[in-house]
Write an enzyme that holds these catalytic residues in place. Structure first.
Site, short mmCIF file in Angstrom:
data_model
loop_
_atom_site.label_atom_id
_atom_site.label_comp_id
_atom_site.label_asym_id
_atom_site.label_seq_id
_atom_site.Cartn_x
_atom_site.Cartn_y
_atom_site.Cartn_z
N ASP A 113 -9.06 3.94 13.78
CA ASP A 113 -9.62 2.66 14.20
C ASP A 113 -8.45 1.87 14.82
O ASP A 113 -7.60 1.34 14.11
CB ASP A 113 -10.20 1.94 12.97
N GLU A 163 0.83 -1.20 0.00
CA GLU A 163 0.00 0.00 0.00
C GLU A 163 0.87 1.25 0.00
O GLU A 163 0.59 2.21 -0.74
CB GLU A 163 -0.93 0.00 1.21
N CYS A 221 -7.28 9.69 6.72
CA CYS A 221 -7.24 9.52 8.18
C CYS A 221 -5.84 9.84 8.68
O CYS A 221 -5.66 10.66 9.56
CB CYS A 221 -7.66 8.11 8.56
N ARG A 257 -6.22 12.03 12.12
CA ARG A 257 -7.42 12.72 12.59
C ARG A 257 -8.44 11.74 13.15
O ARG A 257 -9.21 12.06 14.06
CB ARG A 257 -8.07 13.50 11.44
N TYR A 299 -4.85 9.85 -0.79
CA TYR A 299 -3.46 9.93 -0.34
C TYR A 299 -2.39 10.20 -1.40
O TYR A 299 -1.81 11.28 -1.45
CB TYR A 299 -3.10 8.63 0.40
N TRP A 317 -8.55 -1.86 0.23
CA TRP A 317 -9.31 -0.69 -0.23
C TRP A 317 -10.58 -1.06 -0.97
O TRP A 317 -11.25 -0.18 -1.53
CB TRP A 317 -8.41 0.17 -1.13
#
Length: 315
Positions: free
Chosen positions: A220, A72, A197, A217, A136, A94
């Site tokens: 999980d 990733e 995130c 921000r 991203y 994803w």
């Protein structure tokens, strides 16, 4: 909690993570979240990990699929925003978001593996349904700019490669306070399958060592954070490698730091386990640029985790 596993009497570095998980589960504010699943959360958290000696924060109380996280990260660095290259490598992390979009748009109750196979097999299908929007990697290596067109309007200018800028600044101005990679492009959030995130990375050079901070921000803790820690450590290591620096620390900072209410079995099982061991990340070669690393360049050693713990992803 100490970040370094410096001796037999020192707490294991992973105890930080377990303590955070326990605190959220027992003291967190319970709320209904965007997904409708519900969470327990605390706001404003920090973890620190020593990266010297090739140490890497791979959790040992459950297996973390670091190969998927590494693939990733390399995908981010290409600037690609379609899931097809990931699926071609067997990385499915994803898939949930485009799959949900496809089901809602077509009414077809397609199985995830069938959807993923169509994305791999059909280029046109992938172009339409495998796209995530400007997530991203697009922001990292091709942040959009605009310039006057001479007729009262604007045209798209050259994209900004933030990652290359950081490599250059680490080499030329290591004392700078501007070694930053930012993913939170306010103008493009609505076009993203999921707003970033892990949104802000900042780096600092001290005594020839590179320390990285990741501000997240929304986190999980059960499913996302283990991946995020490895990914951030890998990015820090690659930047250090390219700039001729030794690795220092990884500092992780969380905003809304949460556990999903349907992760009870995972949380309770993991909190019963004791961490052990110190994984290490080896990098086999130094390519010409940070964009030329290959998956085969990375190897994790001394990683003997306990068994896999699974839980559903909230989409």
């Amino acid at each position: 909690m100490a970040a370094h596993d410096t001796g037999s009497d020192s707490p294991h570095w992973e105890q930080q993570y377990l303590s955070l998980m326990r605190r959220i589960w027992t003291e967190g504010d319970e709320r209904v979240d965007r997904t409708g699943v519900g969470t327990r959360a605390i706001f404003g958290t920090q973890l620190r990990f020593d990266l010297s000696g090739n140490r890497v924060p791979l959790l040992t109380t459950k297996r973390v699929f670091w190969k998927a996280a590494a693939r990733e990260m390399l995908w981010f660095l290409t600037g690609n925003t379609n899931i097809r290259p990931l699926l071609q490598q067997g990385v499915t992390i994803w898939s949930d978001w485009p799959l949900k979009k496809y089901r809602e748009a077509t009414g077809e109750d397609i199985a995830q593996d069938a959807f993923e196979q169509r994305v791999v097999d059909d280029v046109d299908f992938a172009a339409r349904w495998g796209e995530l929007g400007p997530v991203y990697g697009k922001q990292w290596v091709d942040w959009p700019t605009y310039e006057p067109d001479g007729q009262g309007g604007f045209r798209q200018g050259n994209g900004i490669n933030q990652v290359q800028q950081v490599v250059d600044s680490l080499r030329s101005s290591p004392g700078s306070r501007r070694h930053i990679i930012e993913g939170w492009n306010v103008a493009e959030l609505d076009g993203m399958a999921l707003p970033p995130c892990h949104k802000t990375y900042q780096f600092c050079v001290a005594d020839g060592k590179l320390t990285g901070i990741l501000y997240q921000r929304s986190c999980d803790v059960a499913l996302g954070l283990p991946f995020n820690l490895f990914g951030a450590a890998l990015l820090t290591r690659m930047l250090a490698h390219q700039a001729g620096l030794e690795p220092g620390e990884l500092v992780w900072m969380g905003g809304d730091t949460h556990l999903y209410l349907n992760h009870t079995e995972l949380v309770e099982a993991q909190l019963e386990r004791e961490p052990a061991g110190q994984p290490r990340l080896e990098i086999a070669r130094k390519p010409d640029t940070i964009f030329d690393y290959r998956f085969e360049d990375f190897a994790v050693e001394d990683y003997a985790p306990q068994g896999v713990l699974r839980a559903p992803v909230a989409v």
